[in-house]
Design an enzyme around this catalytic site. Structure first.
Site, PDB file in Angstrom:
ATOM      1  N   ASP A 189       0.815  -1.216   0.000  1.00 16.86           N
ATOM      2  CA  ASP A 189       0.000   0.000   0.000  1.00 16.86           C
ATOM      3  C   ASP A 189       0.844   1.260   0.000  1.00 16.86           C
ATOM      4  OD1 ASP A 189       0.754  -0.812   2.666  1.00 16.86           O
ATOM      5  OD2 ASP A 189      -0.573   0.744   3.451  1.00 16.86           O
ATOM      6  N   GLU A 245       0.129  -1.393   5.560  1.00 15.49           N
ATOM      7  CA  GLU A 245       1.166  -0.958   6.493  1.00 15.49           C
ATOM      8  C   GLU A 245       0.918   0.470   6.971  1.00 15.49           C
ATOM      9  OE1 GLU A 245       5.027   0.896   7.746  1.00 15.49           O
ATOM     10  OE2 GLU A 245       3.711   1.441   6.062  1.00 15.49           O
TER      11      GLU A 245
END
Length: 486
Positions: free
Chosen positions: A78, A145
């Site tokens: 991400d 994350e």
């Protein structure tokens, strides 16, 4: 294809260009994940998606390297979605538009996603190469994350075979990271009481913009302005004098990004509007002078808007302003052990006004559990005094430094052999996933490296082209030097 594909190392940049083309903000990584899985299967690589969405891809050793220890190269899928207010961009559907700006690659009005797209691109480029020497290899790509470390929390024991983990999420070439801060989210909830407004008063929105923002771990020590705190300061000093009646306070967008923009809406007696405009000019000049070096371009904009139908009660408004103004923000303590490294910090990241409450989302970081807990008690005390509620969630451990790490020694020696200078061994205040990996894999030897990335988590994010090649050469050389299994 853009000119990125012409940069060196070409396989890495080609992958990064592909990553930019597929939207992948936190919690919306599936399209990119599916693309990577399809590609891995075409390459006849073993790929597994675990229960939470992490990808584990395995590649056999190159001939003659079969007896080496297993290495996992780790990155997160991400990226942080941040854009300038005047940028028309939908992170769920629109590709990132990378551009070359001299020595740097950045994006057009948005975050670039070099954090951690460059690391992910390097791992995928190695998986796809036929001319890179390495032992048995795994690639771990975690999800979410940036918005909660969901992937790292959900990684289970037994999914990885590796003895060594190379994290690719640090952001300074020439530095080797062997530890990081832990953290916890804090959500403060102030109950809302509304009342009827004075119907003849006009309604305005005061917007604050132009701040640099940035990563609340990497950039917190730079003294940049926090849009939420600056607006709260203005209100604390002037709301009574101006007889403001608040209708809304909104600021920031991510708990781990220093808020660049915030706005407050209010009703005000017509006779006080001229005074308001003068105070805005004075406050803008004052803040620009105070932040002349760290953050000089703050702008306040006043706009009349349609009349509000309700305003905050006097007690709610006063409590909110005093709570925000009193809330600590920024560096709480610098490390005594590691010069120049922040030990403990707090970022007042997001403020939102809802029908039932005002919500304030903060992120506390600390190298020490005791430091984090001390800030938690401070927030507890402030919210108790304000009659608000607070909830702590998503706590993640720090990565305890290990000065005897064998892989750190290999990276250090390899760097010196290539570049004929010593790297700096560091502990980072930002949160890396390594601390969470230590729970299911307590004996795994870990290190973190990466290229130079500036201003992550903001639209000013950029990566230094030269250092991407330096990072790549170091990573490949380290893979060649991995020792044999015991």
């Amino acid at each position: 294809m853009t000119t990125l594909s012409q940069l060196q190392p070409q396989p890495l940049w080609q992958w990064f260009e592909q990553i930019c083309a597929i939207p992948h903000p936190s919690k919306h990584e599936q399209a990119l994940s599916s693309f990577i899985q399809d590609w891995a299967k075409e390459k006849q690589l073993k790929v597994v998606e675990d229960k939470v969405g992490n990808l584990i891809i395995q590649k056999p050793a190159t001939p003659g390297m079969e007896d080496r220890k297993v290495v996992v190269i780790q990155a997160h899928i991400d990226m942080v979605p941040q854009k300038n207010a005047d940028k028309n961009h939908d992170f769920l559907t629109d590709p990132i538009q990378p551009v070359i700006d001299g020595e740097w690659v950045k994006a057009s009005g948005t975050t670039l996603g070099a954090d951690n797209g460059i690391g992910m691109a390097s791992a995928l480029a190695i998986l796809g190469a036929d001319d890179i020497k390495h032992g048995p290899l795994e690639v771990l790509l975690t999800i979410d994350e940036e918005a909660g470390m969901t992937g790292a929390f959900g990684l289970e024991a037994g999914m990885l075979e590796a003895d060594i983990l190379i994290n690719t999420d640090s952001e300074q070439e020439g530095e080797i990271y062997m530890g990081c801060a832990g953290g916890v989210d804090a959500q403060i909830t102030l109950p809302m009481v509304w009342q009827a407004p004075e119907p003849t008063n006009p309604t305005f929105t005061l917007s604050l913009s132009g701040l640099k923002g940035g990563h609340s771990g990497v950039n917190i020590h730079l003294g940049r302005g926090n849009a939420n705190k600056l607006l709260a300061r203005f209100l604390f000093n002037h709301e009574e004098e101006l007889a403001l009646e608040l209708t809304n306070f909104t600021g920031g967008s991510l708990r781990n990004a220093i808020p660049r923009e915030a706005s407050v809406s209010f009703m005000i007696p017509t006779e006080n509007v001229d005074r308001l405009q003068q105070l805005i000019q004075d406050f803008q000049a004052l803040v620009r002078e105070e932040l002349a070096i760290a953050d000089p371009d703050m702008v306040l904009t006043l706009e009349e808007v349609p009349a509000a139908t309700q305003v905050m009660s006097e007690e709610t408004q006063q409590t909110l302003i005093e709570l925000l103004h009193a809330c600590p923000n920024g560096v709480t303590r610098m490390s005594d052990e590691i010069e120049g490294v922040t030990e403990t910090s707090l970022n007042v990241g997001v403020i939102s006004t809802e029908a039932e409450s005002v919500n304030i989302l903060c992120l506390i970081r600390s190298l020490l559990d005791s430091g984090r807990q001390e800030v938690e008690t401070v927030l507890n005390a402030i919210t108790n005094l304000a009659g608000a509620d607070i909830e702590f969630s998503g706590a993640y451990p720090g990565w305890k430094p290990d000065s005897t790490s064998p892989v750190m020694a290999i990276v250090k020696e390899t760097y010196e052999a290539i570049y004929h200078k010593e790297p700096t061994i560091m502990v980072i205040h930002a949160g890396l996933e390594c601390g969470l990996f230590k729970k299911p894999y307590p004996d795994m030897d870990m290190v973190s490296i990466g290229p130079t990335i500036r201003f992550p988590h903001s639209p000013d994010e950029k990566v230094l082209i030269e250092t991407v090649d330096q990072y790549w050469k170091l990573l490949l050389a380290v893979l060649e030097r991995i020792p044999t299994k015991d």
